[in-house]
Structure formats: C-alpha cells, structure tokens
Enzyme design. Structure first.
Site, PDB file in Angstrom:
ATOM      1  N   GLU A  98     102.183  91.736  57.559  1.00 40.32           N
ATOM      2  CA  GLU A  98     101.196  92.746  57.958  1.00 40.32           C
ATOM      3  C   GLU A  98     101.306  93.980  57.062  1.00 40.32           C
ATOM      4  OE1 GLU A  98     100.298  92.156  62.632  1.00 40.32           O
ATOM      5  OE2 GLU A  98     102.375  92.681  62.163  1.00 40.32           O
ATOM      6  N   GLU A 118     104.587  84.919  64.872  1.00 38.35           N
ATOM      7  CA  GLU A 118     104.765  85.582  66.169  1.00 38.35           C
ATOM      8  C   GLU A 118     104.596  84.647  67.359  1.00 38.35           C
ATOM      9  OE1 GLU A 118     103.974  89.029  63.403  1.00 38.35           O
ATOM     10  OE2 GLU A 118     103.350  86.944  63.571  1.00 38.35           O
TER      11      GLU A 118
END
Length: 686
Positions: A98, A118
């Site tokens: 990210e 995740e």
C-alpha cells in the site's frame, strides 16, 4: 539530500513494519520534502533484508488505530508535487505494498515478492489497497491477489503494471536513474502518475463478473468473511470515486479488525512465529552444515520429502532395497514435477535442474557423505530399529539422523543408532511436498545443535516447524486418536459417516474424520492402531477403533479400493448400506447400544471436546512448549480452520468450564472405565 534527490530510508527491524514511529517519521519526511525547495524528487527505500513487509499487527488489537494513520501518510505522498520513487526489495506485503502504491513510481529487484495477504489475517487491506490495486492492475487481477492473499514476484508485477521497472543494476542506481527520468518528465509537462486518480475498469459487464466472484468465495461463516469484504471494497472502487471507496474500505476494515475470525487468525500468525523459539536454546548456537541429504525409502512419503530439499537446491540421494522400488519412487517424483511444469508452475529448466539434484542407490554406503539422513520406511518399530541401526553405522560423524515416524518412540529408535544425541524426529505430513507442517520431535538425548539445525532447515524448505516431546503420536496424532475414537463410537451408536463429517465440516474442518481416513488409507490407519495396540500404547479396550480394524480386515481400504467408510463413485463419496451393516454388527459384538437420535450438538462435542482436552494434557505434560504450538500443528497439518484459531484457542473461546462439564456428562452417559472422559487438570480447575 543529494543533488536534488531526497532519500528517505525506513530502518525498523526486523521487517520494517509500518508501526507508529515509522508512520510519524514518513509523514514528517513528506512535509520536509514539500517545504524544501531544493528537493526535486524523493526515493523511498528500506534498510535490511526487505522493504516494508506489512503493518504492525500488534496494533490491530487496539480499540482504535493510532494516528497518524497510514492513509494520512499516503495522502501526503500523493499530494507531494515532486516524484516519489519506491525502491523495492525482499517482501513488499500488506501495508508495504500500500505504501509503494502511494508512490508515483516503483522499481524492484528481481525476486521481490509483492502482495496484499490481509485475508489471511481475517481483514481487508486497510490503507487504500483495495482502491489502488484495481486501478493499477485491473479488477480481476486485484481480486485474485487480494482474495487469495498470494504474492506475485517482481517479473509478474512488471507485466501486470504494478511496478514500472525491474532493476537490472543495483537497486539504488536503478532508483536514482528512475528518479532523474521522473524529474525530466515532470519538467516536460507530464503529470505525476497518481494511482488513486487512475481510471478503473467499469464496463457494463462488471457487475456480473463481481457476482461470479462472490459465488466462488467461501461462505463468510466458513472463513470467507474477509474475502467477501475485499469484494465489497472493490465493488466500491468500481464506482470510480476514490474517496468514497476509501471510506467504505475503512468501514469494512474496522468491522473485521476485532472480529472473532481476525483475532483467531492473528493468534495463529503469532503462534507460528513463537513456535520457532525454543526455550533454553541459545540463539547463537552453532548449527551443523546440511549440504546433502539422504533418504531411506523411496515411497510416496520418501519421494515427497526429497522434493522439499531439491526444491531448495539441496542434493538428495534416495536409498531403496530393490531397483524396482527405487525406479518407481524416482518416477513418481519426476511425474510430480512434470505435472507442475504442464500447469506452468515451474519451467522445463527447473524440472531438469531439480531432477539433476536427485539420485538413487541400492547401497547404504551412498549415505556416508550426507549431512542429514532421514528414514522414511514403513511405520513398524522393528523395521525402523533395523534401519536406524544401519544408519548409525554408516552415517558420517556429526551427521544428523532423523526418523519420519508418526507415532513410534523416537527414544527407542535413537538408541538403536548407537548415537542418540544425533537423532531427532522429523515428522512430515502427506503429501510431504505440499503440507506446511513439520513436527520436530526432540528426544531425551537430542543434542541442542541438532534441534537448532533442523528448526532452521525447516524454514529453508518452506515448512512450519513445531517441537514435540516424545509420546505416542506426538502432538497431532495423539490428539487425532481421541477424535477418531469418538467418530467410531458414534458410528457404532447409529450416526452415519456423512452426518459425522458434515457436522465438523460445517464448523470449518477441511475434512471430516471418515472422509479423512478413506483418503489417507484405511489400511494405513488400521495398521498404526494394531501396531500401537500390540505395544500396549492404546490400552485394553476391546472396542477401541473397532471399525477401522474391521474395514481393513474386509479389504475396504478407502478411496483407493472404492470402499471404506463410504462407497466411491470415482472420487465421489456416497453412503454405503454395507458400512451401516458392519458398524451395527460391531455394536452388537461390543455391547454398544444403538440409538435413533443423535444430535448435531452431541456429535460436535464428542468429537472436539476430547480433542481439546487431550491438547490440555499435552501442555500439562510439557510435550508441547506452549498451547499455541498445538494450534499451529492443527491449523498447518490437520485442516483445523485457522479462522477458529486452532484447538486450544477454540477451547478458550468455548470455555474450559463448559468443556469439563460436558466431558463429565458423557462420562456419566457412556461410562469412563478407560478414562476417556477424565478432564485435564486445567479444565477440571476452571
């Protein structure tokens, strides 16, 4: 700052996680870059063996995420009117990817891994990952990466458009060159490429494609909650409004962050890390070199074990008693690699190089120069003792001798070698080249350097190692025994195999006990029980595991013979009236009352509460160092649902008092002559 290029380096060992001090430092650095007129471009790099490998998972359990949030940092990066180049190496995962996507340009060393894993922690990417990734690589690819949690390598990332360049020079030089190109492009009037402002594929068929994705995902109650959350976030991204999509991502992330599934998955994550730490074992202990491995036995297990080492570039020699058996074993390994090559998982060159590392022999003398020798012969004590005695004589001084036994006494086998300090258990799980778990059995005399070497080696070959003490079945199979025991008693009392399997599979187990034994082989399971019974390991109960022994006598060896607990139509398991007749006959023989009504709740409790209880006993006896080790064994090796956290975590959620009460109930209902329902001390004291 050097010649107009500001270098920001993250140095937060061991994996440069995006913890609060790192986020604060990045935000301050962005503000400095914005206000310093000398800065023309920024290079963002990381010290050590990896770029940022994720967020600080420890913060996930906090009541609220601590500011500055990653989104504040990434917004500041995208708002900077000066090009930012992310220089990537090692693992660029989760918050690390990210962060990289918030930069304007990305360059990576070959071999770098990039991904958003995740979902494996029961959450969605929480800092724009679900919004930026689809804009960079497309909706389909982004969904594939995020719902599986699988990473791509730098070469794939370049093809996908996730990175801009693959570094052919040293990473620092490549980043400097890209930064200078970016400065020139900006001077020429080209706008900075900002991921959040990119257009996203939103054609008329997108809704249908997203719905097709939804149907492919596991149900939320079966551990698919996070994957469905990813889909919801990507659906929001497809609206084209980045800020709205980011708000929805935050809502979904916060809803999942403290969910039971996420807490359980985070527990498993940390338990796997902790399992590698052995109390009393010095971190700087000298390891024994392992440059060549020998394996005795070229069967399915031996071949699978061999593949682990050749995959890691370690030469292997397999020894068999006959040429036919040896050639069959080598042929199975080759066939496995050829199948992988046909699916594009490995190249023809990799197939050839791996097979070149694998050799066969009919002579134990071929093991004389091996640093590690693993016996993987049939699970029979006398046979394994004979093999271990030969290994003790032929292996070079200092070589490690390992046994792949799944139930037998490692101390007895170690004594047979005449050099017990060199001996350790290495219990691989079938298929050995696929299953992640390695039970490392520490014998009474196992030398600390031997244990430390095998634990390190496990990581080299991609295994999750857990240390067990010596007892029947070690951690996993000892607990599986009580689970399988109750499955058989439930069968004899009147429950069908399909009903028993459905109850635990609905709860999340990968496979119920009856299907599991049919797939592994009824004959294999029965012979293990018979061997243990003869050795007096499993007590004197004449009805113990009566079903698997009878099926074996009748030649019903499971899927491979077309009948076991089930009848098989190809690979499809169907209920078999003959199984019902067999178990009814056994019930009559052993005086077990048949019942027409057995509730799902009883099936669940009788299968899993004794399993939980046995785990508590294993901790009390110090067979396992910690309860989390048991959870790792069962989630990595036995199909226990990771979103339930493993058996010890699940027991804690149910409550030890409740488990003790139900154990006492079944003890009264069924009798407790053999101690099956006696609660462990921890449960009894709850």
């Amino acid at each position: 700052l050097d010649d107009g290029i500001l270098t920001i380096e993250i140095d937060h060992p061991p994996v440069n996680a995006l913890a609060l001090p790192v986020r604060a430092g990045l935000l301050a650095a962005m503000q400095a870059a914005r206000t310093d007129a000398r800065v023309q471009a920024v290079i963002l790099q990381a010290a050590g063996r990896t770029f940022v490998a994720g967020g600080d998972i420890g913060e996930f359990a906090e009541p609220a995420m601590i500011d500055p949030h990653n989104n504040h940092v990434f917004a500041a990066m995208e708002a900077l009117d000066k090009p930012i180049v992310a220089a990537l190496h090692g693992s660029v995962l989760g918050g690390g990817l990210e962060l990289a996507m918030a930069a304007h340009y990305r360059v990576a060393l070959p071999g770098t891994k990039l991904g958003l894993p995740e979902v494996k922690l029961g959450i969605v990417p929480g800092a724009g990952g679900t919004q930026r990734l689809p804009r960079l690589v497309g909706v389909e690819t982004a969904l594939k990466m995020m719902t599986s949690g699988q990473a791509v390598d730098a070469g794939q990332a370049l093809t996908l458009g996730l990175i801009d360049e693959l570094a052919s020079a040293p990473l620092r030089d490549a980043a400097l060159a890209l930064a200078r190109k970016a400065i020139e492009a900006q001077r020429a009037g080209q706008p900075l490429p900002i991921a959040s402002r990119r257009a996203i594929d939103n054609d008329a068929a997108q809704g249908d494609r997203l719905e097709a994705w939804r149907r492919r995902l596991p149900a939320p109650e079966r551990g698919g909650q996070a994957a469905h959350g990813v889909l919801q976030c990507v659906q929001a991204a497809c609206s084209g409004n980045f800020e709205r999509g980011l708000a929805i991502e935050t809502e979904v992330f916060e809803a999942l962050r403290l969910s039971p599934a996420s807490l359980a998955l985070c527990h498993v994550f940390f338990a796997e890390r902790e399992a590698a730490r052995i109390p009393g074992l010095a971190r700087d202990i000298a390891l024994r070199p392992v440059a060549k491995v020998g394996i005795v036995g070229a069967g399915t297990m031996g071949g699978g074990i061999a593949m682990n080492f050749v995959d890691a570039g370690i030469p292997v020699v397999m020894v068999e008693v006959s040429d036919a058996a040896l050639q069959r074993g080598l042929g199975i390994v080759r066939a496995n690699y050829e199948a992988s090559a046909a699916k594009g998982r490995i190249s023809a060159e990799q197939l050839a190089s791996r097979m070149a590392l694998l050799h066969g022999s009919l002579d134990y003398a071929a093991l004389a120069d091996c640093d590690l020798v693993i016996e993987a012969v049939f699970e029979n004590l006398a046979l394994k003792q004979q093999v271990c005695a030969r290994l003790g004589a032929v292996a070079r001084p200092g070589a490690i001798i390992a046994t792949n036994t799944s139930t037998l006494d490692v101390d007895v086998l170690a004594a047979a070698t005449g050099r017990a300090a060199d001996v350790v258990g290495m219990h691989f799980f079938s298929p050995a080249n696929v299953m992640r778990l390695l039970e490392v059995v520490r014998g009474a005399a196992t030398a600390p350097p031997v244990l430390a070497t095998v634990m390190k080696l496990a990581a080299t070959i991609g295994k999750v190692p857990v240390v067990s003490g010596v007892c029947y079945g070690f951690i996993g199979n000892r607990m599986a025994e009580v689970y399988l025991r109750e499955a058989e008693y439930l069968l004899m009392e009147g429950a069908s195999p399909a009903r028993i399997d459905r109850v635990v599979e609905d709860w999340g187990m990968a496979m119920g006990p009856c299907r599991m034994i049919d797939m592994a082989g009824v004959d294999v399971a029965a012979k293990t029980v018979i061997e243990a019974t003869l050795e007096g390991k499993l007590g004197a109960d004449p009805s113990y595991r009566a079903v698997v022994r009878r099926l074996h006598e009748l030649g019903r060896h499971g899927q491979k013979t077309g009948a076991g607990y089930y009848r098989y139509e190809g690979r499809k398991a169907v209920d078999d009236p003959e199984t019902a007749r067999i178990v009814a006959e056994l019930a009559a023989r052993h005086g077990i009352a048949r019942r027409s009504e057995i509730s799902d709740a009883e099936i669940f409790e009788r299968l899993l509460y004794p399993l939980f209880n046995e785990g508590l006993k294993i901790v009390e006896e110090r067979i396992a160092y910690r309860a989390g080790d048991i959870d790792v064994v069962w989630t990595a090796g036995y199909g226990f649902p990771a979103h339930r956290g493993g058996p010890m975590w699940a027991a804690g959620q149910i409550g030890l008092r409740r488990i003790a009460e139900r154990l006492a109930h079944y003890g009264r209902e069924r009798g407790n002559a053999y101690g099956y329902w006696t609660p462990a001390a921890a449960a009894a004291a709850a």
